[in-house]
Design a protein around this motif. Structure first.
Motif, PDB file in Angstrom:
ATOM      1  N   PHE A 187      37.528  21.053  32.600  1.00 15.29           N
ATOM      2  CA  PHE A 187      37.455  20.307  31.448  1.00 15.29           C
ATOM      3  C   PHE A 187      36.964  19.034  31.601  1.00 15.29           C
ATOM      4  N   LEU A 188      37.615  18.279  32.577  1.00 18.16           N
ATOM      5  CA  LEU A 188      37.041  16.671  33.160  1.00 18.16           C
ATOM      6  C   LEU A 188      35.767  16.554  33.111  1.00 18.16           C
ATOM      7  N   ASP A 189      35.156  17.727  34.047  1.00 17.67           N
ATOM      8  CA  ASP A 189      33.726  17.808  34.421  1.00 17.67           C
ATOM      9  C   ASP A 189      32.917  17.939  33.041  1.00 17.67           C
ATOM     10  N   ALA A 190      33.345  18.500  32.391  1.00 23.05           N
ATOM     11  CA  ALA A 190      32.645  18.887  30.878  1.00 23.05           C
ATOM     12  C   ALA A 190      32.553  17.569  29.961  1.00 23.05           C
ATOM     13  N   GLU A 191      33.871  17.130  30.153  1.00 24.81           N
ATOM     14  CA  GLU A 191      33.790  15.675  29.301  1.00 24.81           C
ATOM     15  C   GLU A 191      32.887  14.462  30.089  1.00 24.81           C
ATOM     16  N   ARG A 192      32.938  14.608  31.187  1.00 21.55           N
ATOM     17  CA  ARG A 192      32.069  13.575  32.087  1.00 21.55           C
ATOM     18  C   ARG A 192      30.576  13.973  31.751  1.00 21.55           C
ATOM     19  N   LYS A 193      30.273  15.143  32.055  1.00 21.57           N
ATOM     20  CA  LYS A 193      28.877  15.714  31.597  1.00 21.57           C
ATOM     21  C   LYS A 193      28.532  15.133  30.169  1.00 21.57           C
ATOM     22  N   GLY A 194      29.597  15.155  29.272  1.00 19.40           N
ATOM     23  CA  GLY A 194      28.953  14.852  27.763  1.00 19.40           C
ATOM     24  C   GLY A 194      29.038  13.264  27.713  1.00 19.40           C
ATOM     25  N   GLY A 195      29.291  12.531  28.695  1.00 18.16           N
ATOM     26  CA  GLY A 195      29.111  11.056  28.520  1.00 18.16           C
ATOM     27  C   GLY A 195      30.618  10.364  28.548  1.00 18.16           C
ATOM     28  N   ARG A 196      31.624  11.067  28.498  1.00 15.93           N
ATOM     29  CA  ARG A 196      32.930  10.193  28.579  1.00 15.93           C
ATOM     30  C   ARG A 196      33.242   9.744  29.883  1.00 15.93           C
ATOM     31  N   ALA A 197      33.796   8.458  29.862  1.00 13.23           N
ATOM     32  CA  ALA A 197      34.075   7.715  31.249  1.00 13.23           C
ATOM     33  C   ALA A 197      35.211   8.118  31.688  1.00 13.23           C
ATOM     34  N   VAL A 198      35.015   9.273  32.455  1.00 13.05           N
ATOM     35  CA  VAL A 198      36.242   9.783  33.264  1.00 13.05           C
ATOM     36  C   VAL A 198      35.943   9.636  34.927  1.00 13.05           C
TER      37      VAL A 198
END
Length: 413
Positions: A171-182
């Motif tokens: 999930f975090l990988d997907a959010e980061r790939k989508g531009g989220r600052a993680v």
């Protein structure tokens, strides 16, 4: 064949038939359940009892549900025998759990044991059951080391914390790939096997996937204060907090975070106390947006209507909906009843072999499992963990995308 051989053969057939008749005439099958019925986690044990009562109703009476044994009154393989569950209280103490397992086996003559919520207790109980050749089903204990001890009588249908943690980082990988600052991760965990194993796995996953661990805090379970620990978390300024805590600690953590003004953009919990209704009764207004890993959500009833029907049975007893724990406790009784039914026997080795041969499609459960098949280590191989987010007073599935019913809310508040 001479007359003597013929008579001997007929006698043998008569004895075998008598043995079968005796097996089919068993009036009652006894299963042991070991849970915290007193102490800090007593609510978990109370809820487990309600889930077990619901499952026993399904097993022992006729229900139009596509669950194993549901359409028969009792176990047809044992002549309609009814299932009885005897509860024992481990009080959160592994040694009390071991003693209670021995009592259930030697005095109550149980055919199998399930439990125990606390992974530390599951460790001693499963070893005891293995020594007595009685199957143990870990209904709701998630430490991955449990299935790595080469115990022949150990089984677990649910995912372990390694599998749960992987879906968190997917999930975090997907959010980061989508531009989220993680980028920055903080780990927070209690000091028993549950928290320690969870932290070790998450530490490895964070490093292997390129996240920076800015805090890795272990605290004493049932601690009276978490002020210094939360101050450390606040100073670290993580993008994501990953806590592994039981109920009383989870409540104290959230209250302390609120008192000290610490609110990370995201909090992704290792279930446990974070799926307990007691937490939301105590601090529900402070955890809107919280994410937890799970294997159960009521919104999955949109794809599998049987979930809603079973939940209605549980709600009639408890006045509340099933959750991550009670759903798995319900399924533990169903799976053990099914194995005993197929074994046509109450002996531990026979039930163990029937469990090992389990091949149950996921749509005949109330979980998002693909199927139930146990590997050589006793772990179910057909798992499909999900992530839920608590929004507006209820949980909704947000990940993976193929089962999500709504997008994630980020930041959580």
């Amino acid at each position: 064949m001479n007359r003597r051989e013929l008579i001997a053969g007929m006698a043998g057939l008569s004895l075998a038939a008598a043995g079968r008749a005796q097996a089919q005439a068993v009036p009652e099958v006894t299963i042991g359940a070991i849970y915290p019925l007193t102490g800090a986690s007593a609510q978990v044990g109370f809820d487990a009892k309600l889930a077990v009562e619901t499952a026993l109703d399904v097993v022992n009476t006729v229900h139009d549900l596509d669950l194993p044994t549901a359409r028969n009154a009792g176990l047809s393989g044992l002549g309609g025998a009814k299932v009885r569950v005897v509860f024992a209280d481990h009080q959160g103490d592994p040694q009390k759990g071991r003693a209670e397992a021995e009592r259930l086996i030697t005095q109550e003559k149980v055919s199998a044991i399930f439990g125990t919520y606390h992974s530390s207790v599951a460790t001693t109980v499963s070893a005891t059951a293995d020594r007595y050749q009685v199957p143990f089903l870990a209904a709701d204990s998630s430490s991955p080391t449990l299935q790595r001890r080469k115990l022949r009588y150990f089984f677990r249908a649910m995912a372990d914390d390694e599998q749960f943690s992987k879906v968190m980082f997917d999930f975090l990988d997907a959010e980061r790939k989508g531009g989220r600052a993680v980028e920055k991760i903080a780990l927070f965990h209690e000091d028993t096997i549950f928290g320690t194993d969870s932290s070790n796995i998450q530490h490895q996953l964070a490093e292997s996937r390129g996240y920076r661990i800015v805090a890795d805090i272990k605290y004493r379970a049932n601690s009276p204060s978490l002020t210094s620990e939360v101050q450390q978390l606040k100073a670290a300024q993580p993008d994501v907090l990953l806590p592994s805590s039981y109920t009383t600690d989870a409540i104290l953590l959230i209250k302390t975070m609120n008192d000290l003004g610490f609110q990370p953009p995201a909090l992704i919990a290792q279930a446990a106390g974070f799926v307990d209704k007691a937490l939301y009764d105590a601090v529900g207004d402070k955890v809107d947006g919280l994410i937890t890993r799970a294997e159960f959500s009521l919104d999955l009833a949109q794809r599998r209507p049987m979930i809603a029907r079973v939940n209605d049975l549980y709600r009639a007893r408890s006045g509340k909906d099933m959750n991550e724990n009670t759903s798995r406790e319900f399924m533990a009784v169903i799976l053990l009843a099914d194995a005993i039914d197929r074994a046509r026997s109450t002996s531990g080795p026979a039930v163990r072999d029937a469990l090992a041969a389990t091949d149950l499609p996921g749509d005949r459960t109330i979980m998002p499992w693909k199927y139930v098949k146990f590997g050589p280590d006793g772990q179910n191989t057909g798992l499909n963990p999900v992530l839920l987010q608590y929004i507006d007073g209820r949980f909704a599935t947000i990940f993976p995308p193929d089962v999500a019913v709504r997008p994630v809310k980020w930041p959580m508040r």
